[in-house]
Design a protein around this motif. Structure first.
Motif, PDB file in Angstrom:
ATOM      1  N   ALA A 159       0.831  -1.202   0.000  1.00  0.00           N
ATOM      2  CA  ALA A 159       0.000   0.000   0.000  1.00  0.00           C
ATOM      3  C   ALA A 159       0.867   1.255   0.000  1.00  0.00           C
ATOM      4  N   SER A 160       1.956   1.249   0.778  1.00  0.00           N
ATOM      5  CA  SER A 160       2.830   2.415   0.836  1.00  0.00           C
ATOM      6  C   SER A 160       3.516   2.657  -0.498  1.00  0.00           C
ATOM      7  N   LEU A 161       3.991   1.582  -1.131  1.00  0.00           N
ATOM      8  CA  LEU A 161       4.623   1.745  -2.445  1.00  0.00           C
ATOM      9  C   LEU A 161       3.630   2.257  -3.475  1.00  0.00           C
ATOM     10  N   GLY A 162       2.395   1.740  -3.411  1.00  0.00           N
ATOM     11  CA  GLY A 162       1.371   2.225  -4.337  1.00  0.00           C
ATOM     12  C   GLY A 162       1.054   3.691  -4.111  1.00  0.00           C
ATOM     13  N   VAL A 163       0.887   4.072  -2.834  1.00  0.00           N
ATOM     14  CA  VAL A 163       0.597   5.479  -2.522  1.00  0.00           C
ATOM     15  C   VAL A 163       1.769   6.362  -2.909  1.00  0.00           C
ATOM     16  N   LEU A 164       2.996   5.885  -2.662  1.00  0.00           N
ATOM     17  CA  LEU A 164       4.187   6.664  -3.019  1.00  0.00           C
ATOM     18  C   LEU A 164       4.281   6.867  -4.527  1.00  0.00           C
ATOM     19  N   ALA A 165       4.063   5.795  -5.291  1.00  0.00           N
ATOM     20  CA  ALA A 165       4.127   5.917  -6.748  1.00  0.00           C
ATOM     21  C   ALA A 165       3.039   6.847  -7.272  1.00  0.00           C
ATOM     22  N   LEU A 166       1.814   6.650  -6.778  1.00  0.00           N
ATOM     23  CA  LEU A 166       0.717   7.511  -7.228  1.00  0.00           C
ATOM     24  C   LEU A 166       0.956   8.958  -6.805  1.00  0.00           C
ATOM     25  N   GLY A 167       1.435   9.160  -5.568  1.00  0.00           N
ATOM     26  CA  GLY A 167       1.710  10.524  -5.110  1.00  0.00           C
ATOM     27  C   GLY A 167       2.799  11.190  -5.909  1.00  0.00           C
ATOM     28  N   ALA A 168       3.858  10.418  -6.258  1.00  0.00           N
ATOM     29  CA  ALA A 168       4.942  10.992  -7.059  1.00  0.00           C
ATOM     30  C   ALA A 168       4.439  11.423  -8.436  1.00  0.00           C
ATOM     31  N   VAL A 169       3.600  10.581  -9.036  1.00  0.00           N
ATOM     32  CA  VAL A 169       3.056  10.929 -10.359  1.00  0.00           C
ATOM     33  C   VAL A 169       2.174  12.170 -10.266  1.00  0.00           C
ATOM     34  N   LEU A 170       1.272  12.195  -9.282  1.00  0.00           N
ATOM     35  CA  LEU A 170       0.385  13.353  -9.131  1.00  0.00           C
ATOM     36  C   LEU A 170       1.178  14.612  -8.807  1.00  0.00           C
ATOM     37  N   PHE A 171       2.208  14.486  -7.965  1.00  0.00           N
ATOM     38  CA  PHE A 171       3.022  15.655  -7.630  1.00  0.00           C
ATOM     39  C   PHE A 171       3.766  16.159  -8.861  1.00  0.00           C
ATOM     40  N   TYR A 172       4.295  15.238  -9.660  1.00  0.00           N
ATOM     41  CA  TYR A 172       4.996  15.638 -10.884  1.00  0.00           C
ATOM     42  C   TYR A 172       4.048  16.354 -11.848  1.00  0.00           C
ATOM     43  N   VAL A 173       2.832  15.791 -11.997  1.00  0.00           N
ATOM     44  CA  VAL A 173       1.861  16.407 -12.911  1.00  0.00           C
ATOM     45  C   VAL A 173       1.462  17.796 -12.410  1.00  0.00           C
ATOM     46  N   SER A 174       1.226  17.912 -11.091  1.00  0.00           N
ATOM     47  CA  SER A 174       0.809  19.212 -10.558  1.00  0.00           C
ATOM     48  C   SER A 174       1.933  20.247 -10.670  1.00  0.00           C
ATOM     49  N   VAL A 175       3.187  19.854 -10.348  1.00  0.00           N
ATOM     50  CA  VAL A 175       4.313  20.793 -10.469  1.00  0.00           C
ATOM     51  C   VAL A 175       4.533  21.177 -11.923  1.00  0.00           C
ATOM     52  N   LEU A 194      13.370  29.400 -22.646  1.00  0.00           N
ATOM     53  CA  LEU A 194      14.048  28.121 -22.496  1.00  0.00           C
ATOM     54  C   LEU A 194      13.396  27.323 -21.357  1.00  0.00           C
ATOM     55  N   LEU A 195      13.050  26.066 -21.655  1.00  0.00           N
ATOM     56  CA  LEU A 195      12.345  25.228 -20.668  1.00  0.00           C
ATOM     57  C   LEU A 195      13.252  24.268 -19.912  1.00  0.00           C
ATOM     58  N   SER A 196      14.444  24.005 -20.428  1.00  0.00           N
ATOM     59  CA  SER A 196      15.268  22.953 -19.836  1.00  0.00           C
ATOM     60  C   SER A 196      15.641  23.252 -18.399  1.00  0.00           C
ATOM     61  N   GLN A 197      15.973  24.505 -18.104  1.00  0.00           N
ATOM     62  CA  GLN A 197      16.348  24.862 -16.735  1.00  0.00           C
ATOM     63  C   GLN A 197      15.173  24.680 -15.786  1.00  0.00           C
ATOM     64  N   ARG A 198      14.002  25.090 -16.234  1.00  0.00           N
ATOM     65  CA  ARG A 198      12.814  24.930 -15.400  1.00  0.00           C
ATOM     66  C   ARG A 198      12.482  23.456 -15.193  1.00  0.00           C
ATOM     67  N   GLN A 199      12.623  22.654 -16.261  1.00  0.00           N
ATOM     68  CA  GLN A 199      12.336  21.219 -16.151  1.00  0.00           C
ATOM     69  C   GLN A 199      13.321  20.527 -15.225  1.00  0.00           C
ATOM     70  N   GLU A 200      14.611  20.922 -15.306  1.00  0.00           N
ATOM     71  CA  GLU A 200      15.589  20.332 -14.402  1.00  0.00           C
ATOM     72  C   GLU A 200      15.271  20.695 -12.957  1.00  0.00           C
ATOM     73  N   LEU A 201      14.885  21.959 -12.742  1.00  0.00           N
ATOM     74  CA  LEU A 201      14.512  22.373 -11.402  1.00  0.00           C
ATOM     75  C   LEU A 201      13.275  21.608 -10.924  1.00  0.00           C
ATOM     76  N   MET A 202      12.326  21.425 -11.837  1.00  0.00           N
ATOM     77  CA  MET A 202      11.111  20.700 -11.480  1.00  0.00           C
ATOM     78  C   MET A 202      11.437  19.240 -11.120  1.00  0.00           C
ATOM     79  N   LYS A 203      12.295  18.587 -11.896  1.00  0.00           N
ATOM     80  CA  LYS A 203      12.676  17.211 -11.599  1.00  0.00           C
ATOM     81  C   LYS A 203      13.402  17.118 -10.265  1.00  0.00           C
TER      82      LYS A 203
END
Length: 417
Positions: free
Chosen positions: A14-30, A120-129
């Protein structure tokens, strides 16, 4: 699988599932927030460039933010405003990198211009990652810490339960034990221990009553049976009895003797099932037991002209000596009683196994059914139908297995330990 292991696995999944889903949602929101910020920057830059073009009447000299690019080209007609993303060569790094462009049109002194603002988007994307990976790592570390702490806490909390379970596993009814436990701080475990204590108390009392009833019933039955047999023996000495009366007395005597044997067999069977025989501590040598029983049954073997072959080693299982005597006696008696005239009995004793193999008439039922009480093949008046049931019970209470197989005229009883 233990309960704590199963709970830990479920929590981990359950924790791995929540972590994976949370990481995806956080990435999409950021990523969405970064896109919105880039679009707002492009709109602000558009406003500034448009103001310079309209109010200064010359091409703008406004310097955009670092990493931005401004291109102004004259065109004949105005188009629609649009935003696009494309990979373009970054002259500072000489690499192709992602850019977001806002294309719009402005008219200066009668001339239409196409204005392209690129960011330029690369700097922002690197910061986002970097932000997403950092936050994900922190959350993962927090989840792992919680899981480890929860696992240790669960083991500590469930320790009284496993102590109770261990006590139940090692509970010996024949010792008349009543399980008692120290007081627990956890109410549920305290209630469980109280219920177990009350249950074992009732169980020990019931077992003792059953034991006393069995012994008393056997004793009370034996007394009138002994009187009956004694009276019958006395009547046989009366010379005035007619032949028909003697035949009737003979049948009564046979029935009484059969009832006495049945009573003894059932009493022994009950005692074995109630584990009233103390378990052995050392392996017992079955060789003298087998030889002694063969000598006891020698007359019956010679009468039926049965050939006995033995291949025995000094070995045997851990069990009560009295039960070993009963087990061997029943196996050999069965092999003789159900054998054919001039038949054969093969006895093999090796480490971990005793095999009694005899010739006999084929049977029409599953051999395993003969281990049931009062089940026998054919009509043998001398048989009570309890011999194999008694042998099976002895093996079960001592942790051994007894199997019955047939192969043509051969019947094989095998004891494994």
């Amino acid at each position: 699988m233990k309960l704590l292991e199963r709970i830990f696995r479920y929590q981990l999944r359950a924790s791995l599932g929540v972590l994976a889903l949370g990481a995806v949602l956080f990435y999409v929101s950021v990523n969405h927030l970064v896109d919105q910020e880039v679009n707002r920057d492009l709109v602000r830059s558009q406003a500034k460039v448009s103001w310079q073009l309209r109010h200064l009447g010359v091409l703008p000299v406004y310097i955009l933010q670092l990493g931005d690019s401004l291109q102004i080209e004259p065109v004949e007609y105005a188009g629609r405003i649009r935003a696009v993303e494309r990979n373009m060569l970054n002259k500072s790094t000489n690499e192709y990198q992602p850019w977001r462009q806002l294309i719009f049109y402005e008219q200066v002194e009668g001339q239409m211009y196409q204005v392209t603002i690129s960011k330029l988007l690369s700097q922002r994307q690197e910061l986002m990652k970097a932000v997403v990976m950092t936050v994900t790592f922190i959350v993962a570390l927090l989840l792992i810490s919680l899981l480890v702490m929860n696992s240790r806490l669960s083991r500590r909390l469930w320790k009284p339960f496993y102590k109770t379970l261990h006590a139940l596993d090692s509970y010996a009814l024949e010792k008349h034990e009543v399980l008692t436990f120290p007081k627990q701080q956890i109410i549920e475990f305290q209630q469980l221990n109280q219920s177990v204590t009350q249950f074992t108390d009732r169980l020990a009392a019931t077992y003792q009553n059953l034991k006393e009833f069995t012994e008393n019933a056997s004793h009370e039955i034996q007394t009138p049976l002994a009187v009956i047999l004694s009276k019958i023996e006395g009547l046989f000495q009366d010379e005035s009895l007619k032949e028909s009366q003697l035949v009737a007395l003979s049948e009564i005597s046979e029935a009484a003797n059969r009832l006495a044997k049945l009573n003894q067999a059932l009493l022994l069977l009950t005692k074995i099932e109630n584990r009233q025989f103390l378990a052995g501590t050392e392996p017992i040598n079955l060789v003298p037991v087998i030889n002694r029983k063969l000598r006891d049954l020698e007359d019956l073997i010679e009468q039926r002209e049965i050939t006995v072959k033995t291949e025995i080693e000094p070995t045997g299982p851990v069990m009560h000596p009295a039960l070993a005597e009963v087990l061997v006696n029943n196996l050999l008696t069965n092999a003789i009683r159900y054998n054919v005239a001039c038949g054969t009995i093969d006895i093999t004793l090796a480490p971990g196994r005793l095999v009694v193999r005899n010739t006999g008439t084929p049977i029409n039922i599953d051999p395993e059914l003969l281990f049931e009480r009062f089940r026998k093949e054919g009509t043998h008046s001398a048989s009570l139908g309890l011999g194999l049931a008694l042998a099976k019970t002895i093996c079960q209470v001592n942790g051994q297995t007894l199997t019955y197989k047939t192969d043509g005229p051969w019947h094989t009883l095998t004891v494994d330990w």
